[in-house]
Motif scaffolding. Structure first.
Motif, PDB file in Angstrom:
ATOM      1  N   MET A  13      21.522  -8.433 -26.087  1.00 33.44           N
ATOM      2  CA  MET A  13      21.887  -9.754 -26.567  1.00 33.44           C
ATOM      3  C   MET A  13      20.614 -10.539 -26.892  1.00 33.44           C
ATOM      4  O   MET A  13      19.612 -10.431 -26.205  1.00 33.44           O
ATOM      5  N   GLU A  14      20.690 -11.335 -27.920  1.00 37.85           N
ATOM      6  CA  GLU A  14      19.539 -12.110 -28.382  1.00 37.85           C
ATOM      7  C   GLU A  14      19.172 -13.206 -27.376  1.00 37.85           C
ATOM      8  O   GLU A  14      20.046 -13.849 -26.795  1.00 37.85           O
ATOM      9  N   ASN A  15      17.868 -13.415 -27.189  1.00 39.90           N
ATOM     10  CA  ASN A  15      17.386 -14.461 -26.293  1.00 39.90           C
ATOM     11  C   ASN A  15      17.510 -15.805 -27.013  1.00 39.90           C
ATOM     12  O   ASN A  15      16.868 -16.039 -28.020  1.00 39.90           O
ATOM     13  N   THR A  16      18.331 -16.714 -26.478  1.00 41.06           N
ATOM     14  CA  THR A  16      18.576 -17.992 -27.139  1.00 41.06           C
ATOM     15  C   THR A  16      17.596 -19.079 -26.701  1.00 41.06           C
ATOM     16  O   THR A  16      17.683 -20.194 -27.169  1.00 41.06           O
ATOM     17  N   THR A  17      16.667 -18.763 -25.814  1.00 39.91           N
ATOM     18  CA  THR A  17      15.708 -19.771 -25.373  1.00 39.91           C
ATOM     19  C   THR A  17      14.411 -19.725 -26.176  1.00 39.91           C
ATOM     20  O   THR A  17      13.575 -20.603 -26.041  1.00 39.91           O
ATOM     21  N   GLU A  18      14.246 -18.706 -27.002  1.00 44.57           N
ATOM     22  CA  GLU A  18      13.044 -18.613 -27.843  1.00 44.57           C
ATOM     23  C   GLU A  18      13.204 -19.484 -29.079  1.00 44.57           C
ATOM     24  O   GLU A  18      14.275 -19.546 -29.675  1.00 44.57           O
ATOM     25  N   ALA A  19      12.114 -20.125 -29.474  1.00 44.13           N
ATOM     26  CA  ALA A  19      12.128 -20.914 -30.700  1.00 44.13           C
ATOM     27  C   ALA A  19      12.140 -19.967 -31.896  1.00 44.13           C
ATOM     28  O   ALA A  19      11.446 -18.958 -31.910  1.00 44.13           O
ATOM     29  N   LYS A  20      12.962 -20.295 -32.873  1.00 42.42           N
ATOM     30  CA  LYS A  20      13.024 -19.532 -34.114  1.00 42.42           C
ATOM     31  C   LYS A  20      12.754 -20.486 -35.263  1.00 42.42           C
ATOM     32  O   LYS A  20      12.839 -21.693 -35.110  1.00 42.42           O
ATOM     33  N   GLN A  21      12.432 -19.946 -36.427  1.00 39.77           N
ATOM     34  CA  GLN A  21      12.078 -20.779 -37.566  1.00 39.77           C
ATOM     35  C   GLN A  21      13.211 -20.766 -38.595  1.00 39.77           C
ATOM     36  O   GLN A  21      13.676 -19.698 -39.005  1.00 39.77           O
ATOM     37  N   CYS A  22      13.637 -21.935 -39.015  1.00 37.72           N
ATOM     38  CA  CYS A  22      14.678 -22.073 -40.026  1.00 37.72           C
ATOM     39  C   CYS A  22      14.162 -21.524 -41.351  1.00 37.72           C
ATOM     40  O   CYS A  22      13.047 -21.830 -41.774  1.00 37.72           O
ATOM     41  N   SER A  23      14.960 -20.707 -42.021  1.00 36.33           N
ATOM     42  CA  SER A  23      14.537 -20.111 -43.287  1.00 36.33           C
ATOM     43  C   SER A  23      14.576 -21.098 -44.437  1.00 36.33           C
ATOM     44  O   SER A  23      14.048 -20.814 -45.514  1.00 36.33           O
ATOM     45  N   LEU A  24      15.153 -22.278 -44.238  1.00 37.66           N
ATOM     46  CA  LEU A  24      15.242 -23.268 -45.314  1.00 37.66           C
ATOM     47  C   LEU A  24      14.212 -24.386 -45.187  1.00 37.66           C
ATOM     48  O   LEU A  24      13.538 -24.722 -46.156  1.00 37.66           O
ATOM     49  N   CYS A  25      14.072 -24.953 -43.984  1.00 39.19           N
ATOM     50  CA  CYS A  25      13.146 -26.081 -43.824  1.00 39.19           C
ATOM     51  C   CYS A  25      11.890 -25.716 -43.036  1.00 39.19           C
ATOM     52  O   CYS A  25      10.987 -26.535 -42.891  1.00 39.19           O
ATOM     53  N   ASN A  26      11.848 -24.502 -42.490  1.00 40.30           N
ATOM     54  CA  ASN A  26      10.721 -24.001 -41.697  1.00 40.30           C
ATOM     55  C   ASN A  26      10.502 -24.725 -40.373  1.00 40.30           C
ATOM     56  O   ASN A  26       9.481 -24.534 -39.730  1.00 40.30           O
ATOM     57  N   GLU A  27      11.451 -25.546 -39.949  1.00 38.23           N
ATOM     58  CA  GLU A  27      11.369 -26.202 -38.639  1.00 38.23           C
ATOM     59  C   GLU A  27      11.858 -25.222 -37.571  1.00 38.23           C
ATOM     60  O   GLU A  27      12.604 -24.288 -37.860  1.00 38.23           O
ATOM     61  N   GLN A  28      11.463 -25.461 -36.348  1.00 41.20           N
ATOM     62  CA  GLN A  28      11.905 -24.613 -35.248  1.00 41.20           C
ATOM     63  C   GLN A  28      13.289 -25.049 -34.780  1.00 41.20           C
ATOM     64  O   GLN A  28      13.631 -26.225 -34.819  1.00 41.20           O
ATOM     65  N   TYR A  29      14.076 -24.068 -34.331  1.00 43.96           N
ATOM     66  CA  TYR A  29      15.361 -24.345 -33.699  1.00 43.96           C
ATOM     67  C   TYR A  29      15.534 -23.378 -32.540  1.00 43.96           C
ATOM     68  O   TYR A  29      14.848 -22.372 -32.448  1.00 43.96           O
ATOM     69  N   TYR A  30      16.439 -23.716 -31.660  1.00 46.15           N
ATOM     70  CA  TYR A  30      16.733 -22.872 -30.504  1.00 46.15           C
ATOM     71  C   TYR A  30      18.195 -22.461 -30.570  1.00 46.15           C
ATOM     72  O   TYR A  30      19.010 -23.143 -31.175  1.00 46.15           O
ATOM     73  N   GLY A  31      18.511 -21.368 -29.967  1.00 51.46           N
ATOM     74  CA  GLY A  31      19.880 -20.867 -30.003  1.00 51.46           C
ATOM     75  C   GLY A  31      20.024 -19.802 -31.067  1.00 51.46           C
ATOM     76  O   GLY A  31      19.048 -19.194 -31.506  1.00 51.46           O
ATOM     77  N   PHE A  32      21.243 -19.596 -31.490  1.00 50.23           N
ATOM     78  CA  PHE A  32      21.520 -18.536 -32.447  1.00 50.23           C
ATOM     79  C   PHE A  32      21.275 -18.960 -33.895  1.00 50.23           C
ATOM     80  O   PHE A  32      21.079 -18.128 -34.767  1.00 50.23           O
TER      81      PHE A  32
END
Length: 64
Positions: free
Chosen positions: A1-20
């Motif tokens: 299962m994917e770790n939802t606590t890691e910051a990921k980067q939005c492919s549209l605005c390049n801002e970070q988000y958390y979760g799925f």
């Protein structure tokens, strides 16, 4: 299962988000809540209401 606590980067605005995140179709990748609400859902509605959905998809992909 994917770790939802890691910051990921939005492919549209390049801002970070958390979760799925969200499937960004008709754009590429995954996106944050804000981009999902302001761009992705609106684009999907345009596509679903269009008589020529492929034309809308092509225009969206050309603008990115």
């Amino acid at each position: 299962m994917e770790n939802t606590t890691e910051a990921k980067q939005c492919s549209l605005c390049n801002e970070q988000y958390y979760g799925f995140g969200h499937n960004a179709y008709p754009f590429e990748g995954r996106c944050c809540d804000l981009c999902n609400e302001n761009m992705v859902i609106k684009a999907r509605l345009l596509i679903s209401q269009s008589k020529n959905p492929q034309r809308i998809i092509d225009r969206i992909k050309a603008s990115v």
